[in-house]
Enzyme design. Sequence first.
Site, mmCIF file in Angstrom:
data_model
loop_
_atom_site.group_PDB
_atom_site.id
_atom_site.type_symbol
_atom_site.label_atom_id
_atom_site.label_comp_id
_atom_site.label_asym_id
_atom_site.label_seq_id
_atom_site.Cartn_x
_atom_site.Cartn_y
_atom_site.Cartn_z
ATOM 1 N N ARG A 1 4.614 -12.808 9.917
ATOM 2 C CA ARG A 1 5.238 -11.496 9.757
ATOM 3 C C ARG A 1 6.589 -11.507 10.441
ATOM 4 O O ARG A 1 6.775 -12.167 11.461
ATOM 5 C CB ARG A 1 4.397 -10.445 10.482
ATOM 6 C CG ARG A 1 3.417 -9.718 9.657
ATOM 7 C CD ARG A 1 2.630 -8.784 10.539
ATOM 8 N NE ARG A 1 2.937 -7.392 10.257
ATOM 9 C CZ ARG A 1 2.432 -6.735 9.217
ATOM 10 N NH1 ARG A 1 1.605 -7.325 8.385
ATOM 11 N NH2 ARG A 1 2.733 -5.471 9.012
ATOM 12 N N LYS B 1 4.265 0.858 9.038
ATOM 13 C CA LYS B 1 4.419 2.139 8.341
ATOM 14 C C LYS B 1 3.796 3.277 9.125
ATOM 15 O O LYS B 1 4.306 4.394 9.126
ATOM 16 C CB LYS B 1 3.804 2.047 6.946
ATOM 17 C CG LYS B 1 4.714 1.328 5.962
ATOM 18 C CD LYS B 1 4.065 1.214 4.601
ATOM 19 C CE LYS B 1 3.023 0.126 4.625
ATOM 20 N NZ LYS B 1 2.350 -0.060 3.338
ATOM 21 N N GLU C 1 0.872 -1.164 0.000
ATOM 22 C CA GLU C 1 0.000 0.000 0.000
ATOM 23 C C GLU C 1 0.919 1.226 0.000
ATOM 24 O O GLU C 1 1.789 1.331 0.871
ATOM 25 C CB GLU C 1 -0.874 -0.026 1.259
ATOM 26 C CG GLU C 1 -1.932 1.032 1.249
ATOM 27 C CD GLU C 1 -2.807 1.006 2.508
ATOM 28 O OE1 GLU C 1 -3.540 1.972 2.698
ATOM 29 O OE2 GLU C 1 -2.732 0.030 3.283
HETATM 30 P P1 ATP Z 1 2.478 -1.892 7.690
HETATM 31 O O1 ATP Z 1 1.765 -2.276 8.945
HETATM 32 O O2 ATP Z 1 3.935 -1.698 7.879
HETATM 33 O O3 ATP Z 1 1.825 -0.788 6.960
HETATM 34 P P2 ATP Z 1 1.248 -3.598 5.824
HETATM 35 O O4 ATP Z 1 1.063 -5.055 5.908
HETATM 36 O O5 ATP Z 1 0.056 -2.734 5.960
HETATM 37 O O6 ATP Z 1 2.383 -3.192 6.813
HETATM 38 P P3 ATP Z 1 1.560 -3.412 3.022
HETATM 39 O O7 ATP Z 1 2.124 -2.298 2.239
HETATM 40 O O8 ATP Z 1 0.111 -3.660 2.939
HETATM 41 O O9 ATP Z 1 1.997 -3.191 4.528
HETATM 42 O O10 ATP Z 1 2.371 -4.749 2.777
HETATM 43 C C1 ATP Z 1 2.766 -5.277 1.548
HETATM 44 C C2 ATP Z 1 3.097 -6.718 1.785
HETATM 45 O O11 ATP Z 1 4.150 -6.833 2.721
HETATM 46 C C3 ATP Z 1 1.925 -7.482 2.345
HETATM 47 O O12 ATP Z 1 1.818 -8.702 1.652
HETATM 48 C C4 ATP Z 1 2.279 -7.708 3.775
HETATM 49 O O13 ATP Z 1 1.763 -8.920 4.229
HETATM 50 C C5 ATP Z 1 3.806 -7.735 3.738
HETATM 51 N N1 ATP Z 1 4.394 -7.313 5.006
HETATM 52 C C6 ATP Z 1 4.261 -6.126 5.640
HETATM 53 N N2 ATP Z 1 4.917 -6.119 6.806
HETATM 54 C C7 ATP Z 1 5.504 -7.331 6.933
HETATM 55 C C8 ATP Z 1 6.330 -7.951 7.922
HETATM 56 N N3 ATP Z 1 6.692 -7.317 9.030
HETATM 57 N N4 ATP Z 1 6.748 -9.219 7.695
HETATM 58 C C9 ATP Z 1 6.406 -9.867 6.582
HETATM 59 N N5 ATP Z 1 5.640 -9.345 5.617
HETATM 60 C C10 ATP Z 1 5.181 -8.095 5.779
HETATM 61 MG MG MG Z 2 -1.554 -2.289 4.949
#
Ligand code: ATP
Ligand code: MG
Length: 556
Positions: free
Chosen positions: A264, A274, A39
């Site tokens: 994760r 983020k 995202e």
């Molecule tokens: P954040 O909470 O940091 O915003 P998010 O999951 O909302 O993380 P996205 O941009 O939606 O962030 O994530 C893109 C991809 O990265 C998704 O498939 C998500 O599952 C993966 N991802 C994000 N954070 C992690 C993590 N700490 N470990 C493994 N995969 C992750």
């Molecule tokens: Mg997200």
Amino acid sequence: MAEELTAKGGNFIRDIIDEELQEGGRCYGKKVHTRFPPEPNGYLHIGHVKALCIDFGMAETYGGICNLRMDDTNPAKEDEEYVEAIKEDIHWLGFDWDDRFYYASDYFEKMYEFAVGLIKKGLAYVCELSPDEVRDNRGDLTHPATSPYRDRPIEESLDLFARMRAGEFEDGKMTLRARIDLASGNFNMRDPVIYRIHHAEHHRQGNKWCIYPMYDFAHPIEDMLEDITHSLCSLEFEDHRPLYNWVRENIDYDTNPRQIEFARLGINHTVLSKRKLRQLVEEGYVAGWDDPRMPTLSGLRRRGYTPSSVKNFIERIGVAKVPNTVEIALLEHCLREDLNENATRALAVLHPVKLTVTNYPEGEGEVFEVENNPTKENSGTHKVSFSKHLFIEQDDFMEEPVKGYFRFFPGNEVRLKSAYVVKCTGCVKDEAGNVVEVLCEYDPETRGGNTPDGRKVKGTVHWVDAATAVDAEVRLYSLLFSDPDPDASGKDFIACLNPDSLETLKGCKLEAALADAKAGDGYQFMRLGYFCADKDSTPEKLIFNRSVSLKDSFKK
Ligand code: ATP
Ligand code: MG
């Protein structure tokens, strides 16, 4: 069951894909096709690298392909700046998507059509409960959810949904809900909202839309439209998988992606979200998304991390289904290992004090060859100058040595790395009693640092030539969070910050060759650690970041 079995350092996803590619398997004869769907609401962090290595890595392993897709279905917080940063970071890691770069928002029209299709089949309805009412009516384990709108005629829902799109209703007035199972033990299946009204400008669609699809509806459609075979995501989506499958089975489109979840990545002494990282940036706790203390890819890069050190770290922790928090020391260890093999050795003095070789002729000098990298064959040498006036570290001199101290103290012999053996003859102090100059005499017979008579010299110290040294600012970083678990839910992560995470040293003395260092160039400053030139470093004002110390400082 196979999904639960994971060997440490193993990869259960590979096992699943192997099975599916067999004759008779779901993907027999197909190319493995994955996607990475960030995202664009912040910069990528080390947690994303795990997902990237899985998404791009699985595609690579199986000779398949991986799409890069901006998951921009939520208009509020998204930004083009982030899109560009995300692309740059992924390329830096060495992954590429060719021309398969997509925006989920480009599928809005299709998603809308699929939603209309569901209404026509009696599988979705417009509900007029407010968000609070939906929550109040969601029931509990023994009571089903309720909605008085569930059985409204299809024609009425079609009409209202079209008018939702046309902008006739304000935010929160209505939603479109999938008509699944109000009594399901999985609350995600209790007629989940799949569209909401949100009058907000979208970073790419502008004001074209005032209804936006929910993630659980949008994501499977995005995967289906791109003919993704494996939709790999983190564990928090596990309970959403039944809904993913429901959408896949009930919309009129014929591809068959499968969602598989992995744990994760969590790392101690840091936050990987983020939202939290953005708060650190916006509230000025760090100097930006690429502050070298940040766990973002841009921060790690600026700190001196190499793509291979980061990927190696991910490789080592493996892909498991069980959530794991990894020690930050392991990440640093991977960097240290990489730089030990690859970084050029250099002489630098961070806390300088003058060293005068009293019996060396004034105004003269000579050049020594210093190994570029003793761990690497054929990495050659480079020249460093030597003269009567040098700098050494303040703590390499003790007027009254403690037991076991082998460096400079009056009467002791010390080796100046790659140059000469010298004998300390004393020091000069200022009025306040501070040592401002150390004095020594060199032994001309020891050129290169060897003693022809074989006498033992226990201490070897690094030095730089005052005649040619260049000045630099050096930034020493330590943990951004002193608390080992700042990311724990309910914790005030701001209160966990380490107030001493940055120490800035000015007036450090570096060997002359470092004047040409370009941003990102990494070196081992002998006896001190690994350092790299900062992006703001210029020949007029050199700035170096400490990437990592020589030794693990986290030993228990
Ligand atoms: P954040 O909470 O940091 O915003 P998010 O999951 O909302 O993380 P996205 O941009 O939606 O962030 O994530 C893109 C991809 O990265 C998704 O498939 C998500 O599952 C993966 N991802 C994000 N954070 C992690 C993590 N700490 N470990 C493994 N995969 C992750
Ligand atoms: Mg997200």
